[in-house]
Design an enzyme around this catalytic site. Structure first.
Site, short mmCIF file in Angstrom:
data_model
loop_
_atom_site.label_atom_id
_atom_site.label_comp_id
_atom_site.label_asym_id
_atom_site.label_seq_id
_atom_site.Cartn_x
_atom_site.Cartn_y
_atom_site.Cartn_z
N GLU A 49 -31.69 0.25 62.65
CA GLU A 49 -31.18 -0.13 61.33
C GLU A 49 -32.02 0.63 60.30
OE1 GLU A 49 -29.12 -4.51 61.90
OE2 GLU A 49 -30.99 -4.36 60.77
N ASP A 60 -34.64 -9.68 50.42
CA ASP A 60 -35.80 -9.27 51.21
C ASP A 60 -37.09 -9.92 50.73
OD1 ASP A 60 -34.96 -7.35 53.30
OD2 ASP A 60 -34.08 -6.34 51.57
#
Lengths: 272, 406
Positions: A49, A60
């Protein structure tokens, strides 16, 4: 079958778990990212990824935010990320690459140009964190026409009816978010993960991989036992944070940075 | 949805999925989807119940001090020479700005949903103070995310929030301003989604926020409409309001949208000038993109990164804008313009000296544009400016810019 689907099918046939590391393109710079991607495959990654940087990564945690900030300090763009994939493909045709990030850079590039460039570069899948299926309209269609898989997230808060709609649109693999929170948080509730994965199995034959909160051999093993694979992001990005911003790192240093992935590979290959 | 259907929404947005034409929507991580869907469901139900609105109105009357006056600024009007200027006095609300209309409404939603913990983002600190205020009033825990830069710039408001019992959390990521505070609030919400209500301070964010914040702020325009008919004997010819996220502007404009004779001007932060690129004017100089849960006009570079903004007023220093404004721009219903820092400071002094009213720097943008507009209009015409907040919080900023040590 796409490269991504092939990899998953082969792993399933071999009773092998998928190992998916995440790194940010351009952290600490593009040359090092390219070396790290090759090293990750050496250590047993099936799929990578690859995060494309965005200034406002609202899903995040602090570790990946800092990785993104390091990449942005180099002015690394989505275009640069696609170029990185193209260069990786010059030497590697087997490891699948899934681009992961936020929608705005894709919007500004334009869906048509993004999909065409991604296809040409050798991207296998796309996961847009802030684009739920209901908002994925024409981008989803264009990716499908280009035979690029679109990966979606399922969270502990996702209702059963939503899960059904998500698996309808998802291809490649289904990304199960193990916890309520952001990337890099601590995973504590293994029981609910097992229950939720079991419920998802009722809905789909897609490979289900678990991400968020996996940071070492123990957590890798615990989660891989419940799913078809695992994603390791923040723990790897934290290691990358220690690399100096120079273009040439020696092989031993890159191997040490990625050793967590090798350790995880070993742990999930020996589950019993 | 076909293009015709999209356009049939007109001024009645959002549609059932939270869109104003191509704008708005729900662009958040999967973890938050169920939370925004639950909020939309609860809001749809409660907003259909007259008891909910009478509870809201009661709070506005007795706690906020509404209705706020519509004040004829005669000396300012004379100075400009032209249209008569009226000020909608949101600066007289409890806590000193329009922000509290929204926090009262959302705190009621939080209470009905059984949430015990409030989070909010703030730039200048006005929305943080308004959130801390209603949290104190209802006995809820309150955490306010604020950029580390803004904490330094707005120390008095930080202390006010602490006095009110809120915890102010410094945000050190990104540009350390309002947009980063919003990112951090979204992260908190994803982590504590079970017991936490996120009070967004403007008409942005994922659906249903742009709709519900607008509905709570529409009290401004409804009152102004009635007051105009009563005091002037007709509807005003023009409305002027500053636009950061755009909650005070949409609150004033929305009840007039179908009055086609009423012209509307949304005034963005022109900073050092639109050509300088140091501004916060996405509608005047930005392009559509996706940020903080919705599609709207943004300050974004050619690579899709969100640009750092500049404005003399912290409350307008935001790279996005509410999606309904984006739609009203495309429909040509509202004119979006910009006032520079320098024009704004001039207007700040003018209003203070001529009327004895110290306006917030945010609101001073609206005053600056309205003064030019008034001069181009006839004396029998009328302008209503939304004076969205009072300027006490800004006196240190103004003094600093002018080289005065307090």
């Amino acid at each position: 079958m796409s490269r991504l689907q092939n990899i998953a099918a082969q792993a399933s046939a071999d009773q092998r778990k998928l190992l998916i590391p995440y790194l940010v393109a351009g952290d600490p710079n593009l040359e090092t990212s390219l070396s790290l991607m090759h090293e990750l495959t050496n250590q047993g990654a099936d799929i990578i990824e690859l995060g494309f940087p965005f200034s406002d990564p609202a899903s995040d945690g602090p570790v990946i935010q800092l990785g993104v900030e390091r990449a942005l300090a180099q002015q690394v763009s989505l275009q640069d990320t696609l170029e990185l994939v193209r260069r990786f493909r010059e030497q590697n045709q087997t490891t699948a690459i899934v681009l992961m990030g936020y929608l705005n850079p894709i919007e500004i590039m334009g869906y048509e140009r993004f999909v065409a460039t991604a296809k040409e570069a050798g991207v296998d899948g796309v996961l847009v964190v802030d684009m739920p299926p209901t908002e994925s309209g024409s981008l989803h269609e264009r990716l499908r026409q280009a035979e690029i898989d679109t990966v979606y997230l399922v969270a502990p808060t996702t209702t059963a009816s939503r899960s059904a709609a998500i698996v309808e649109r998802c291809s490649g693999y289904l990304y199960y978010v193990s916890l309520k929170g952001v990337t890099g948080a601590a995973l504590t509730d293994h029981q609910s993960v097992a229950e939720n994965i079991a419920a998802l199995r009722e809905l789909t034959d897609l490979p289900i991989v678990i991400g968020f909160g996996i940071k070492d051999a123990d957590s890798a093993k615990a989660m891989a036992g419940q799913a078809d694979g695992i994603i390791i992001g923040s723990a790897l990005v934290a290691k990358i944070a220690d690399l100096a911003d120079t273009d040439s790192h020696d092989a031993a240093e890159l191997a040490a940075t990625c050793s967590l992935i090798g350790t995880a590979r070993e742990a999930i290959d020996n589950l019993n | 949805m076909s293009e015709a259907e999209v356009h049939s929404i007109g001024f009645d947005g959002p549609d059932a999925s939270g869109h104003f034409g191509p704008y708005g929507g729900i662009f958040v991580g999967e973890t938050l989807i169920s939370a925004v869907e639950e909020l939309a469901e609860v809001y749809t139900r409660l907003s259909g119940e007259p008891e909910f609105w009478s509870e809201f109105d009661k709070e506005l009357q007795h706690y906020v001090g509404r209705p706020s006056p519509l004040y004829h600024a005669e000396r300012l009007s004379q100075e400009c020479g032209g249209a008569a200027i009226y000020l909608k006095r949101e600066d007289l609300n409890h806590t000193g700005a329009h922000k509290v209309n929204n926090t009262i409404g959302q705190a009621l939603l939080a209470k009905h949903m059984g949430k015990t913990r409030i989070i909010a983002e703030t730039g200048a600190g006005q929305h943080g103070v308004a959130s801390a205020t209603v949290a104190a009033r209802l006995g809820l825990e309150c955490f306010v995310y604020m950029g580390a830069e803004d904490i330094v710039r707005q120390a008095p408001n930080v202390y006010r929030m602490k006095l009110l019992g809120a915890e102010v959390i410094a945000v050190e990521s990104g540009s350390r301003t309002l947009k980063d505070a919003m990112n951090e609030a979204l992260r908190d919400w994803a982590t504590n989604v079970d017991n936490t209500y996120y009070i967004i301070g403007t008409v942005a964010g994922p659906h249903p926020y742009p709709q519900l914040v607008r509905d709570f702020q529409c009290v401004i325009g409804r009152e102004a409409r009635e007051q105009s008919l009563h005091q002037i004997g007709k509807l005003p010819d023009a409305l002027v309001a500053c636009v950061g996220g755009g909650s005070n502007a949409i609150g004033l404009f929305h009840p007039f949208l179908k009055d086609s004779a009423v012209a509307m001007y949304g005034v963005e932060a022109g900073g050092h000038g639109l050509e300088s690129k140091q501004h916060a004017a996405p509608l005047s100089a930005g392009i559509p993109g996706v940020l903080h849960g919705n599609r709207t006009y943004l300050m974004t570079d050619e690579g899709g990164q969100i640009m750092e903004t500049h404005s003399v007023s912290a409350g307008l220093d935001y790279p996005g804008v509410g999606p309904e404004h984006a739609w009203l721009k495309d429909l040509d219903r509202v004119n979006y313009v910009a006032a520079t820092d320098a024009e704004t400071l001039q207007a700040f002094h003018k209003l203070t000296r001529l009327e004895g009213i110290i306006p917030a720097l945010e609101s001073s943008h609206a005053v600056a544009y309205a003064m030019q507009l008034a001069a181009s209009m006839r004396p029998d015409q009328n302008i209503v400016i939304n004076l969205s907040g009072r300027g006490d919080k800004d006196i240190e900023t103004v003094a600093r810019i002018e080289g005065i040590k307090l």
